[in-house]
Design a protein around this motif. Structure first.
Motif, PDB file in Angstrom:
ATOM      1  N   ASP A  93       0.801  -1.230   0.000  1.00  0.00           N
ATOM      2  CA  ASP A  93       0.000   0.000   0.000  1.00  0.00           C
ATOM      3  C   ASP A  93       0.836   1.283   0.000  1.00  0.00           C
ATOM      4  OD1 ASP A  93      -2.378  -1.443  -0.066  1.00  0.00           O
ATOM      5  OD2 ASP A  93      -2.444  -1.596   2.111  1.00  0.00           O
ATOM      6  N   VAL A  94       2.045   1.206  -0.521  1.00  0.00           N
ATOM      7  CA  VAL A  94       2.883   2.394  -0.711  1.00  0.00           C
ATOM      8  C   VAL A  94       3.219   2.457  -2.194  1.00  0.00           C
ATOM      9  CG1 VAL A  94       5.115   3.471  -0.226  1.00  0.00           C
ATOM     10  CG2 VAL A  94       3.861   2.345   1.604  1.00  0.00           C
ATOM     11  N   ARG A  95       2.975   3.611  -2.782  1.00  0.00           N
ATOM     12  CA  ARG A  95       3.244   3.805  -4.210  1.00  0.00           C
ATOM     13  C   ARG A  95       4.375   4.825  -4.355  1.00  0.00           C
ATOM     14  NH1 ARG A  95      -0.610   1.514  -7.300  1.00  0.00           N
ATOM     15  NH2 ARG A  95      -0.503   2.981  -9.031  1.00  0.00           N
ATOM     16  N   LEU A  96       5.379   4.452  -5.106  1.00  0.00           N
ATOM     17  CA  LEU A  96       6.556   5.301  -5.289  1.00  0.00           C
ATOM     18  C   LEU A  96       6.561   5.871  -6.712  1.00  0.00           C
ATOM     19  CD1 LEU A  96       9.219   6.342  -4.113  1.00  0.00           C
ATOM     20  CD2 LEU A  96      10.278   4.206  -4.778  1.00  0.00           C
ATOM     21  N   TYR A  97       6.614   7.202  -6.782  1.00  0.00           N
ATOM     22  CA  TYR A  97       6.626   7.910  -8.058  1.00  0.00           C
ATOM     23  C   TYR A  97       7.955   8.634  -8.207  1.00  0.00           C
ATOM     24  CZ  TYR A  97       1.588   7.157  -7.896  1.00  0.00           C
ATOM     25  OH  TYR A  97       0.344   6.588  -7.836  1.00  0.00           O
ATOM     26  N   GLY A  98       8.400   8.785  -9.451  1.00  0.00           N
ATOM     27  CA  GLY A  98       9.671   9.446  -9.702  1.00  0.00           C
ATOM     28  C   GLY A  98       9.533  10.669 -10.590  1.00  0.00           C
ATOM     29  N   ILE A  99      10.280  11.700 -10.229  1.00  0.00           N
ATOM     30  CA  ILE A  99      10.398  12.884 -11.082  1.00  0.00           C
ATOM     31  C   ILE A  99      11.873  13.062 -11.386  1.00  0.00           C
ATOM     32  CG2 ILE A  99      10.083  15.378 -11.274  1.00  0.00           C
ATOM     33  CD1 ILE A  99       7.617  15.126  -9.496  1.00  0.00           C
ATOM     34  N   ASN A 100      12.193  12.900 -12.661  1.00  0.00           N
ATOM     35  CA  ASN A 100      13.569  12.998 -13.111  1.00  0.00           C
ATOM     36  C   ASN A 100      13.859  14.432 -13.524  1.00  0.00           C
ATOM     37  OD1 ASN A 100      15.389  12.746 -15.854  1.00  0.00           O
ATOM     38  ND2 ASN A 100      16.127  11.570 -14.123  1.00  0.00           N
ATOM     39  N   LYS A 101      14.845  15.028 -12.875  1.00  0.00           N
ATOM     40  CA  LYS A 101      15.131  16.449 -13.071  1.00  0.00           C
ATOM     41  C   LYS A 101      16.312  16.670 -14.008  1.00  0.00           C
ATOM     42  CE  LYS A 101      16.079  20.682 -10.540  1.00  0.00           C
ATOM     43  NZ  LYS A 101      16.339  21.285  -9.251  1.00  0.00           N
ATOM     44  N   LYS A 102      16.048  17.457 -15.058  1.00  0.00           N
ATOM     45  CA  LYS A 102      17.085  17.953 -15.971  1.00  0.00           C
ATOM     46  C   LYS A 102      18.058  16.864 -16.423  1.00  0.00           C
ATOM     47  CE  LYS A 102      16.866  22.719 -14.414  1.00  0.00           C
ATOM     48  NZ  LYS A 102      17.590  23.886 -13.968  1.00  0.00           N
ATOM     49  N   ASP A 103      17.505  15.847 -17.042  1.00  0.00           N
ATOM     50  CA  ASP A 103      18.291  14.696 -17.465  1.00  0.00           C
ATOM     51  C   ASP A 103      17.987  14.369 -18.915  1.00  0.00           C
ATOM     52  OD1 ASP A 103      20.127  12.663 -16.919  1.00  0.00           O
ATOM     53  OD2 ASP A 103      18.984  11.895 -15.230  1.00  0.00           O
ATOM     54  N   LYS A 104      18.852  13.633 -19.552  1.00  0.00           N
ATOM     55  CA  LYS A 104      18.617  13.149 -20.902  1.00  0.00           C
ATOM     56  C   LYS A 104      17.853  11.831 -20.814  1.00  0.00           C
ATOM     57  CE  LYS A 104      22.906  15.095 -22.638  1.00  0.00           C
ATOM     58  NZ  LYS A 104      24.252  14.763 -23.083  1.00  0.00           N
ATOM     59  N   THR A 105      16.888  11.648 -21.710  1.00  0.00           N
ATOM     60  CA  THR A 105      16.057  10.441 -21.692  1.00  0.00           C
ATOM     61  C   THR A 105      16.896   9.172 -21.735  1.00  0.00           C
ATOM     62  OG1 THR A 105      14.241  11.617 -22.748  1.00  0.00           O
ATOM     63  CG2 THR A 105      14.172   9.232 -22.862  1.00  0.00           C
ATOM     64  N   GLU A 106      17.888   9.139 -22.605  1.00  0.00           N
ATOM     65  CA  GLU A 106      18.714   7.930 -22.722  1.00  0.00           C
ATOM     66  C   GLU A 106      19.510   7.654 -21.443  1.00  0.00           C
ATOM     67  OE1 GLU A 106      20.784  11.341 -24.892  1.00  0.00           O
ATOM     68  OE2 GLU A 106      18.799  10.451 -24.962  1.00  0.00           O
ATOM     69  N   ASP A 107      19.911   8.704 -20.739  1.00  0.00           N
ATOM     70  CA  ASP A 107      20.633   8.521 -19.476  1.00  0.00           C
ATOM     71  C   ASP A 107      19.722   7.977 -18.385  1.00  0.00           C
ATOM     72  OD1 ASP A 107      22.928   9.442 -20.696  1.00  0.00           O
ATOM     73  OD2 ASP A 107      22.763  11.475 -19.880  1.00  0.00           O
ATOM     74  N   VAL A 108      18.466   8.439 -18.357  1.00  0.00           N
ATOM     75  CA  VAL A 108      17.497   7.933 -17.377  1.00  0.00           C
ATOM     76  C   VAL A 108      17.219   6.463 -17.646  1.00  0.00           C
ATOM     77  CG1 VAL A 108      15.165   8.167 -16.460  1.00  0.00           C
ATOM     78  CG2 VAL A 108      16.394  10.185 -17.188  1.00  0.00           C
ATOM     79  N   GLU A 109      17.045   6.111 -18.913  1.00  0.00           N
ATOM     80  CA  GLU A 109      16.775   4.722 -19.276  1.00  0.00           C
ATOM     81  C   GLU A 109      17.915   3.812 -18.834  1.00  0.00           C
ATOM     82  OE1 GLU A 109      16.127   5.171 -23.463  1.00  0.00           O
ATOM     83  OE2 GLU A 109      13.995   5.610 -23.198  1.00  0.00           O
ATOM     84  N   LYS A 110      19.152   4.225 -19.083  1.00  0.00           N
ATOM     85  CA  LYS A 110      20.329   3.433 -18.665  1.00  0.00           C
ATOM     86  C   LYS A 110      20.384   3.306 -17.149  1.00  0.00           C
ATOM     87  CE  LYS A 110      23.206   4.924 -22.515  1.00  0.00           C
ATOM     88  NZ  LYS A 110      24.366   5.755 -22.876  1.00  0.00           N
TER      89      LYS A 110
END
Length: 174
Positions: free
Chosen positions: A90-107
């Motif tokens: 019953d805990v949901r974790l959400y992410g906000i990625n700040k000032k990053d490149k999409t490919e770097d977040v994916e990696k």
């Protein structure tokens, strides 16, 4: 006389410096505590389901919103703890990625795992500004009715998990 003024000025700044060193940097107040989550808009990150402000309202679950970036060394240190927190019932974790490149977040997420139910990109830092985020990582705890109840500044470390789990228990039992 000029030595007295110099002495008083140096003494004043030394006093301010010493007081500043005695403050705990994790105890930074937030104007959002006990308030509704701010409105924000995020961009989609490749094939990840996009995170929207509506996801945080009246879900009868505890929500954690984590601000992170792949280029942030403390975010790498924190990540194993986020994986553990994402497994709490019953805990949901959400992410906000700040000032990053999409490919770097994916990696980053492929290498460390993805603990987030939904995630969004904040390429210009606008959402981070709305939340009052000034550094990374930061995590906000939101109660069942969508109010921000706690803010954790800096990486969540292994030693923080006991305190965080107690906070989650309190929020779940309200």
């Amino acid at each position: 006389m000029k030595y007295l003024i110099l002495f008083l000025t140096v003494g004043f700044f030394l006093y301010i410096f010493i007081i500043g060193l005695s403050k705990d940097p994790k105890l930074i107040p937030s104007n959002l505590i006990d308030k509704d989550v701010p409105d924000f808009e995020l961009k989609k990150i490749s094939n990840e389901e996009i995170f929207e402000s509506l996801d945080l309202q009246n879900t009868n679950e505890i929500k954690l919103v984590n601000f992170f970036a792949s280029w942030c060394p403390p975010c790498n240190i924190e990540h194993p703890q986020l994986i553990k927190l994402s497994k709490i019932k019953d805990v949901r974790l959400y992410g906000i990625n700040k000032k990053d490149k999409t490919e770097d977040v994916e990696k980053f997420l492929k290498r460390l795992g993805n603990p987030f139910i939904k995630i969004g990109a904040d390429p210009d830092g606008r959402a981070s500004f709305e939340w009052g985020v000034y550094g990374l990582p930061e995590t906000f705890f939101i109660d069942k009715i969508g109010k921000i109840r706690f803010r954790h500044v800096g990486p969540i470390l292994e030693r923080d998990l006991i305190k965080i789990k107690k906070l989650i228990d309190v929020l779940q039992n309200e």
